[in-house]
Design a protein around this motif. Structure first.
Motif, short mmCIF file in Angstrom:
data_model
loop_
_atom_site.label_atom_id
_atom_site.label_comp_id
_atom_site.label_asym_id
_atom_site.label_seq_id
_atom_site.Cartn_x
_atom_site.Cartn_y
_atom_site.Cartn_z
N PRO A 1 0.79 -1.24 0.00
CA PRO A 1 0.00 0.00 0.00
C PRO A 1 0.82 1.29 0.00
CG PRO A 1 0.07 -0.89 2.20
CD PRO A 1 0.87 -1.83 1.34
N LEU A 2 2.16 1.20 -0.06
CA LEU A 2 2.96 2.41 -0.06
C LEU A 2 3.01 3.02 -1.46
CD1 LEU A 2 3.63 1.52 2.78
CD2 LEU A 2 6.02 2.07 2.36
N ARG A 3 3.10 4.34 -1.51
CA ARG A 3 3.12 5.06 -2.77
C ARG A 3 4.18 6.15 -2.74
NH1 ARG A 3 0.62 1.22 -3.65
NH2 ARG A 3 -1.46 0.98 -4.61
N VAL A 4 4.74 6.45 -3.90
CA VAL A 4 5.75 7.50 -4.05
C VAL A 4 5.05 8.85 -4.26
CG1 VAL A 4 7.64 8.35 -5.48
CG2 VAL A 4 7.44 5.90 -4.99
N VAL A 5 5.51 9.87 -3.56
CA VAL A 5 5.06 11.24 -3.82
C VAL A 5 5.93 11.85 -4.92
CG1 VAL A 5 4.75 13.54 -2.85
CG2 VAL A 5 4.21 11.52 -1.47
N MET A 6 7.26 11.80 -4.72
CA MET A 6 8.18 12.28 -5.75
C MET A 6 9.61 11.88 -5.41
SD MET A 6 8.53 16.39 -4.93
CE MET A 6 9.78 16.63 -6.19
N PRO A 7 10.48 11.72 -6.42
CA PRO A 7 11.91 11.55 -6.15
C PRO A 7 12.49 12.86 -5.65
CG PRO A 7 11.31 10.90 -8.41
CD PRO A 7 10.16 11.67 -7.85
N LEU A 8 13.51 12.77 -4.83
CA LEU A 8 14.13 13.98 -4.31
C LEU A 8 15.54 14.16 -4.89
CD1 LEU A 8 12.86 13.83 -0.61
CD2 LEU A 8 11.99 15.24 -2.49
N TYR A 9 16.55 13.68 -4.21
CA TYR A 9 17.92 13.96 -4.60
C TYR A 9 18.78 12.73 -4.33
CZ TYR A 9 17.94 14.52 0.43
OH TYR A 9 17.75 14.30 1.77
N ASN A 10 20.01 12.78 -4.79
CA ASN A 10 20.95 11.71 -4.49
C ASN A 10 21.61 11.95 -3.14
OD1 ASN A 10 20.41 10.49 -6.92
ND2 ASN A 10 22.25 11.23 -7.94
N GLU A 11 21.69 10.90 -2.34
CA GLU A 11 22.39 10.96 -1.05
C GLU A 11 23.74 10.28 -1.18
OE1 GLU A 11 20.10 11.12 2.95
OE2 GLU A 11 19.67 9.23 1.97
N GLU A 12 24.77 10.97 -0.74
CA GLU A 12 26.11 10.40 -0.83
C GLU A 12 26.30 9.27 0.20
OE1 GLU A 12 25.97 13.69 -3.22
OE2 GLU A 12 25.49 13.68 -1.09
N ILE A 13 27.05 8.24 -0.22
CA ILE A 13 27.41 7.14 0.66
C ILE A 13 28.89 7.30 0.98
CG2 ILE A 13 27.46 4.63 0.96
CD1 ILE A 13 25.35 4.45 -1.27
N PRO B 1 27.09 7.63 -9.64
CA PRO B 1 28.36 8.30 -9.32
C PRO B 1 28.10 9.69 -8.76
CG PRO B 1 27.99 8.25 -11.69
CD PRO B 1 26.90 7.43 -11.08
N SER B 2 28.96 10.12 -7.88
CA SER B 2 28.80 11.42 -7.23
C SER B 2 30.17 11.99 -6.93
CB SER B 2 27.99 11.24 -5.93
OG SER B 2 27.81 12.48 -5.27
N THR B 3 30.20 13.25 -6.53
CA THR B 3 31.44 13.89 -6.12
C THR B 3 31.25 14.49 -4.73
OG1 THR B 3 32.05 14.44 -8.40
CG2 THR B 3 33.14 15.67 -6.64
N ILE B 4 32.06 14.07 -3.78
CA ILE B 4 32.02 14.64 -2.43
C ILE B 4 32.94 15.85 -2.44
CG2 ILE B 4 32.43 14.19 0.02
CD1 ILE B 4 32.08 11.18 -0.65
N LYS B 5 32.35 17.01 -2.27
CA LYS B 5 33.06 18.26 -2.53
C LYS B 5 33.82 18.76 -1.30
CE LYS B 5 29.88 19.68 -6.17
NZ LYS B 5 28.95 20.71 -6.67
N ALA B 6 35.07 19.11 -1.52
CA ALA B 6 35.90 19.63 -0.44
C ALA B 6 35.33 20.92 0.13
CB ALA B 6 37.33 19.86 -0.94
N SER B 7 34.65 21.68 -0.71
CA SER B 7 34.08 22.94 -0.22
C SER B 7 33.01 22.72 0.84
CB SER B 7 33.47 23.72 -1.40
OG SER B 7 32.46 22.96 -2.05
N ASN B 8 32.40 21.54 0.85
CA ASN B 8 31.42 21.21 1.88
C ASN B 8 32.06 20.77 3.19
OD1 ASN B 8 29.03 21.73 0.43
ND2 ASN B 8 29.16 19.75 -0.62
N TYR B 9 33.31 20.30 3.11
CA TYR B 9 33.99 19.76 4.29
C TYR B 9 35.42 20.28 4.38
CZ TYR B 9 30.09 16.57 3.51
OH TYR B 9 28.85 16.05 3.28
N PRO B 10 35.58 21.58 4.54
CA PRO B 10 36.93 22.16 4.52
C PRO B 10 37.83 21.66 5.64
CG PRO B 10 35.30 23.76 5.28
CD PRO B 10 34.54 22.60 4.74
N ASN B 11 37.26 21.23 6.75
CA ASN B 11 38.08 20.72 7.85
C ASN B 11 38.57 19.30 7.62
OD1 ASN B 11 37.88 23.07 9.29
ND2 ASN B 11 36.25 22.35 10.64
#
Length: 362
Positions: A110-122, A237-247
């Motif tokens: 009985p589950l239904r999709v409302v909409m796809p959202l975004y890609n989540e990084e692993i 495929p994705s890119t984990i951006k250094a600008s998001n994690y400068p530390n």
């Protein structure tokens, strides 16, 4: 008869009825997300802040263990009307149902999709001094896949099977929270890799101090490796951006991601359906606000309903509402980015490990 008193009583009654009607005009709903430090709960809070009010919904964003638990709570917990679910978790329930598991079939049908959202990084996190360099190097590693009933655990074990053609051995797997696992990774070194799933910027990594570079680093996902190519039948495929994690990062890291979905239940012609229709209309109307003022991941979302994989179904009342809204604004959105490619069905193993993760083993 005291006309004045009667008039006052009538006026008071009218005010009371108006107040009751105003109160009755809104409903209290819940959306289940993931951990307090993840992206899902922030996405839920954005929906509660920018979308729900126009639909006359008081929406509460609740933390959870993750996607597999969200599926269970959407089916059974009063007040939970929406859930955030990873694509591979949703597909895993469909696969187990197709394989003859009656509990999986009862849960997912009985589950239904409302909409796809975004890609989540692993994220595959290892020690700074580890000999591991790439995700395809983890075959013999001791891996913390995340708590049972979490989407992280499902993604980690599914990815492992697709990389190496076999399930992750139980002796190599642990099911701790990210925080507890990172302690074991860096202090007693009883874990070699910690897997975390979150849309970037992920709070778990953002909050780390610069000293973290001396303790941990991220493994690279080499999409040209033969093992990695098998995983890309399901993941992205994705890119984990250094600008998001400068530390933590000095440069971008090639990564891999899973799709996130907004999911509901197949409500009939009820008041719930009416309010969810309003929610869909408000989501369309306020989408630009979500992208401008919400979590950065909203900028990666396309307001579209692309074809779904086999066994996946949109919630038709909300889909009709959103399509009507999109048609009305099509000319204004003519310069929008293309809709994402359809989600491909996931081929999941039938091992007891994944059934434990999905909560189908008792």
């Amino acid at each position: 008869m005291d006309i004045t008193r009667t008039a006052r009583t009538a006026a008071a009654l009218a005010c009371g009825l108006a107040a009751f009607a105003a109160q009755a005009g809104s409903v209290d709903y819940k959306i289940v997300t993931a951990s307090e430090r993840g992206t899902y709960i922030q996405i839920g809070r954005d929906l509660a802040r920018f979308v729900a009010p126009e639909a006359d919904i008081n929406l509460e964003s609740l933390p959870s263990a993750g996607s597999a638990e969200n599926v269970q709570r959407l089916r059974s917990e009063p007040g939970v009307k929406l859930a955030l679910v990873q694509s591979d978790v949703y597909q895993a329930f469909l696969d187990r149902a197709a394989a003859g598991n009656p509990q999986a079939a009862e849960t997912i049908k009985p589950l239904r999709v409302v909409m796809p959202l975004y890609n989540e990084e692993i994220y595959f996190i290892t020690r700074a001094d580890s000999s591991l360099q790439n995700v395809h190097d983890i075959k013999d590693a001791r891996i913390n896949v995340g708590p049972l009933l979490s989407g992280t655990a499902l993604s980690a074990t599914t990815l492992y099977k697709q990389l190496f053609g076999k399930p992750l051995p139980d002796g190599q797997a642990s099911y701790l929270s990210n925080e507890d696992a990172l302690v074991k990774l860096t202090v007693d070194k009883s874990i070699d890799v910690v897997v975390a799933v979150a849309g970037q910027p992920a709070k778990l990594l953002v909050d780390m101090k610069a000293e973290a570079r001396q303790l941990i680093r991220l493994l690279k996902f080499d999409q040209n490796n033969p093992a990695s190519k098998a995983a890309l039948q399901t993941y992205f495929p994705s890119t984990i951006k250094a600008s998001n994690y400068p530390n933590l990062l000095a440069e971008d890291v090639p990564g891999v991601a899973v799709k996130a979905f907004l999911v509901t239940y197949n409500y009939g012609g009820s008041d719930t359906s009416k309010y969810l229709n309003r929610f869909a209309r408000s989501l369309c109307h306020n989408f630009a606000t979500l992208q401008a003022e919400g979590h950065p991941k909203w900028k990666e979302v396309n307001l579209a309903l692309p074809p779904l994989g086999k066994g996946w179904t949109y919630y038709s009342p909300m889909a009709r509402e959103m399509n009507a809204c999109l048609a009305d604004s099509q000319q204004a959105r003519s310069g929008a980015t293309p809709a994402p490619r359809p989600i491909q069905p996931v081929v999941n193993s039938q091992c007891p490990q994944q059934e434990r993760i999905l909560g189908l083993c008792r």
